[in-house]
Each structure stands twice: as structure tokens, then as C-alpha cells.
Design a protein around this motif. Structure first.
Motif, mmCIF file in Angstrom:
data_model
loop_
_atom_site.group_PDB
_atom_site.id
_atom_site.type_symbol
_atom_site.label_atom_id
_atom_site.label_comp_id
_atom_site.label_asym_id
_atom_site.label_seq_id
_atom_site.Cartn_x
_atom_site.Cartn_y
_atom_site.Cartn_z
ATOM 1 N N LYS A 164 -4.639 -11.558 4.043
ATOM 2 C CA LYS A 164 -5.245 -11.733 4.889
ATOM 3 C C LYS A 164 -4.734 -12.303 6.223
ATOM 4 O O LYS A 164 -5.609 -11.322 7.095
ATOM 5 N N GLU A 165 -4.056 -12.788 6.756
ATOM 6 C CA GLU A 165 -3.917 -12.912 8.107
ATOM 7 C C GLU A 165 -2.434 -12.202 8.571
ATOM 8 O O GLU A 165 -1.632 -12.743 9.693
ATOM 9 N N ARG A 166 -1.888 -11.439 7.392
ATOM 10 C CA ARG A 166 -1.057 -10.623 7.930
ATOM 11 C C ARG A 166 0.160 -11.109 8.855
ATOM 12 O O ARG A 166 0.756 -11.266 9.481
ATOM 13 N N ARG A 167 0.770 -11.913 7.592
ATOM 14 C CA ARG A 167 2.156 -13.137 7.741
ATOM 15 C C ARG A 167 2.375 -12.285 6.500
ATOM 16 O O ARG A 167 3.560 -13.650 6.362
ATOM 17 N N GLN A 168 2.953 -11.805 6.015
ATOM 18 C CA GLN A 168 4.166 -10.921 4.869
ATOM 19 C C GLN A 168 5.450 -11.718 5.282
ATOM 20 O O GLN A 168 6.301 -11.757 3.791
ATOM 21 N N ASP A 169 5.627 -11.712 6.261
ATOM 22 C CA ASP A 169 6.834 -11.795 7.052
ATOM 23 C C ASP A 169 6.825 -13.376 7.072
ATOM 24 O O ASP A 169 8.033 -13.848 7.662
ATOM 25 N N GLU A 170 6.978 -13.892 6.517
ATOM 26 C CA GLU A 170 6.583 -15.752 6.883
ATOM 27 C C GLU A 170 7.921 -16.244 6.835
ATOM 28 O O GLU A 170 8.325 -15.635 5.033
ATOM 29 N N ASP A 171 8.140 -17.436 6.906
ATOM 30 C CA ASP A 171 9.872 -17.889 6.736
ATOM 31 C C ASP A 171 9.605 -18.127 5.325
ATOM 32 O O ASP A 171 8.332 -19.062 4.170
ATOM 33 N N VAL A 172 10.394 -18.625 4.514
ATOM 34 C CA VAL A 172 10.136 -19.400 2.959
ATOM 35 C C VAL A 172 9.714 -20.656 2.966
ATOM 36 O O VAL A 172 9.451 -20.875 2.352
ATOM 37 N N PHE A 173 10.462 -21.431 4.100
ATOM 38 C CA PHE A 173 10.175 -22.979 4.329
ATOM 39 C C PHE A 173 9.161 -22.865 4.679
ATOM 40 O O PHE A 173 8.616 -23.890 3.754
ATOM 41 N N VAL A 174 8.162 -22.212 5.504
ATOM 42 C CA VAL A 174 6.510 -22.234 5.869
ATOM 43 C C VAL A 174 5.543 -21.549 4.113
ATOM 44 O O VAL A 174 5.151 -22.821 4.280
ATOM 45 N N ILE A 175 6.040 -21.043 3.710
ATOM 46 C CA ILE A 175 5.821 -20.317 2.078
ATOM 47 C C ILE A 175 5.728 -21.981 1.726
ATOM 48 O O ILE A 175 4.580 -22.306 0.527
ATOM 49 N N ARG A 176 6.836 -22.457 0.984
ATOM 50 C CA ARG A 176 6.877 -23.582 -0.178
ATOM 51 C C ARG A 176 6.336 -24.990 0.437
ATOM 52 O O ARG A 176 5.419 -25.830 -0.280
ATOM 53 N N GLU A 177 6.240 -24.961 1.992
ATOM 54 C CA GLU A 177 4.931 -25.938 2.637
ATOM 55 C C GLU A 177 3.275 -25.812 2.240
ATOM 56 O O GLU A 177 3.280 -26.860 1.912
ATOM 57 N N MET A 181 6.021 -8.980 1.077
ATOM 58 C CA MET A 181 5.571 -9.519 0.464
ATOM 59 C C MET A 181 6.967 -10.535 -0.751
ATOM 60 O O MET A 181 7.142 -10.298 -1.526
ATOM 61 N N PHE A 182 6.634 -12.133 -0.523
ATOM 62 C CA PHE A 182 7.338 -12.893 -1.257
ATOM 63 C C PHE A 182 7.323 -12.866 -2.788
ATOM 64 O O PHE A 182 6.558 -12.863 -3.283
ATOM 65 N N THR A 183 8.406 -13.297 -2.869
ATOM 66 C CA THR A 183 8.155 -13.589 -4.715
ATOM 67 C C THR A 183 8.594 -14.860 -5.052
ATOM 68 O O THR A 183 9.495 -15.297 -3.944
ATOM 69 N N ALA A 184 8.079 -14.826 -6.330
ATOM 70 C CA ALA A 184 8.182 -16.461 -6.796
ATOM 71 C C ALA A 184 8.959 -16.751 -8.806
ATOM 72 O O ALA A 184 8.056 -15.378 -8.940
ATOM 73 N N LYS A 185 9.882 -17.122 -8.562
ATOM 74 C CA LYS A 185 10.263 -17.286 -9.495
ATOM 75 C C LYS A 185 10.646 -18.658 -10.384
ATOM 76 O O LYS A 185 11.592 -19.295 -10.048
ATOM 77 N N TRP A 213 1.084 -22.996 -11.657
ATOM 78 C CA TRP A 213 1.168 -22.870 -10.429
ATOM 79 C C TRP A 213 1.307 -21.565 -9.807
ATOM 80 O O TRP A 213 1.244 -20.788 -8.812
ATOM 81 N N GLN A 214 1.364 -20.428 -11.414
ATOM 82 C CA GLN A 214 1.062 -18.821 -10.080
ATOM 83 C C GLN A 214 -0.337 -18.647 -9.906
ATOM 84 O O GLN A 214 -0.260 -18.229 -9.085
ATOM 85 N N SER A 215 -1.285 -20.013 -10.338
ATOM 86 C CA SER A 215 -2.608 -19.009 -9.593
ATOM 87 C C SER A 215 -2.748 -19.641 -8.088
ATOM 88 O O SER A 215 -2.803 -18.680 -7.146
ATOM 89 N N LEU A 216 -1.487 -20.744 -7.680
ATOM 90 C CA LEU A 216 -1.425 -21.239 -6.302
ATOM 91 C C LEU A 216 -0.427 -20.155 -5.435
ATOM 92 O O LEU A 216 -0.942 -19.737 -4.742
ATOM 93 N N ILE A 217 0.185 -19.475 -6.780
ATOM 94 C CA ILE A 217 1.787 -18.998 -5.737
ATOM 95 C C ILE A 217 0.053 -17.563 -5.164
ATOM 96 O O ILE A 217 0.501 -17.528 -4.599
ATOM 97 N N GLU A 218 -0.187 -17.348 -6.052
ATOM 98 C CA GLU A 218 -1.003 -15.705 -6.246
ATOM 99 C C GLU A 218 -1.730 -16.061 -4.889
ATOM 100 O O GLU A 218 -2.568 -15.307 -3.885
ATOM 101 N N ASP A 219 -2.660 -17.155 -4.474
ATOM 102 C CA ASP A 219 -3.600 -17.701 -4.219
ATOM 103 C C ASP A 219 -3.003 -17.531 -2.282
ATOM 104 O O ASP A 219 -3.512 -16.795 -1.601
ATOM 105 N N VAL A 220 -1.537 -18.583 -2.537
ATOM 106 C CA VAL A 220 -0.633 -18.093 -1.051
ATOM 107 C C VAL A 220 -0.290 -16.920 -0.791
ATOM 108 O O VAL A 220 -0.675 -16.272 0.514
ATOM 109 N N LYS A 221 -0.080 -16.162 -1.475
ATOM 110 C CA LYS A 221 0.040 -14.517 -1.103
ATOM 111 C C LYS A 221 -1.376 -13.646 -0.600
ATOM 112 O O LYS A 221 -1.262 -12.712 0.575
#
Length: 90
Positions: A75-88, A1-5, A62-70
Motif C-alpha cells: 500500500k505504501e509502495r515500499r516493496q524494496d525496503e531494506d531487510v533490517f527495516v522489514i525485520r523491525e 516483495m520480501f519472502t519469509a521462511k 507469525w504468518q499472519s503478521l508477515i502478510e499484514d506487513v506485506k
């Protein structure tokens, strides 16, 4: 799962950045704010100074948005998604 800082990029006039890391790949997203490292640390702390409350509101949003995306990616089993897709998604 991705991390955000949240980080401060001093090379870009103390711009607040969101660094997303997943599978050892990183991408940054500029938040459109300029603040010092000390102001960021204060905004992230439990005892926020009055002059940093507006930064705290933005960061909390932004922390709330990050948690929603996570949660959505889990749920969609996309934990290994590319960082550029996550940014979008943010």
C-alpha cells in the motif's frame, strides 16, 4: 516483495528462525523456540500431530503478521525496503 521462511538453525540448539529475504539480502529473526526439523515440517503440514499443535499456533500467528506487513508495504509502495527495516516491522 520480501519472502519469509521458517528454518531450524542447528548451530543454535535447533532454534526456530524466520529468514527474511528481499533484494538478495537476508536477515534472520530468532523465534524463541527450539524444535527439530521434523517437528517444524509437521507443524507446517496439513495433518498436524497433537504434540506439534503449539508450534503450529505460533507459526500461524507469525504468518499472519508477515502478510499484514506485506500488505502494508504494498500500500505504501515500499516493496524494496531494506531487510533490517522489514525485520523491525515484524
Amino acid at each position: 516483495m520480501f519472502t519469509a521462511k521458517f528454518i531450524i538453525d542447528e548451530r543454535r540448539k535447533n532454534t526456530l528462525m524466520l529468514r527474511i529475504t528481499n533484494n538478495r539480502k537476508k536477515v534472520c529473526l530468532a523465534m524463541g523456540l527450539s524444535l527439530s526439523k521434523q517437528a517444524l515440517e509437521n507443524a507446517l503440514s496439513e495433518n498436524v500431530k497433537p504434540e506439534n499443535i503449539s508450534y503450529r499456533v505460533v507459526i500461524t500467528h507469525w504468518q499472519s503478521l508477515i502478510e499484514d506487513v506485506k500488505i502494508g508495504l504494498l500500500k505504501e509502495r515500499r516493496q524494496d525496503e531494506d531487510v533490517f527495516v522489514i525485520r523491525e516491522l515484524l
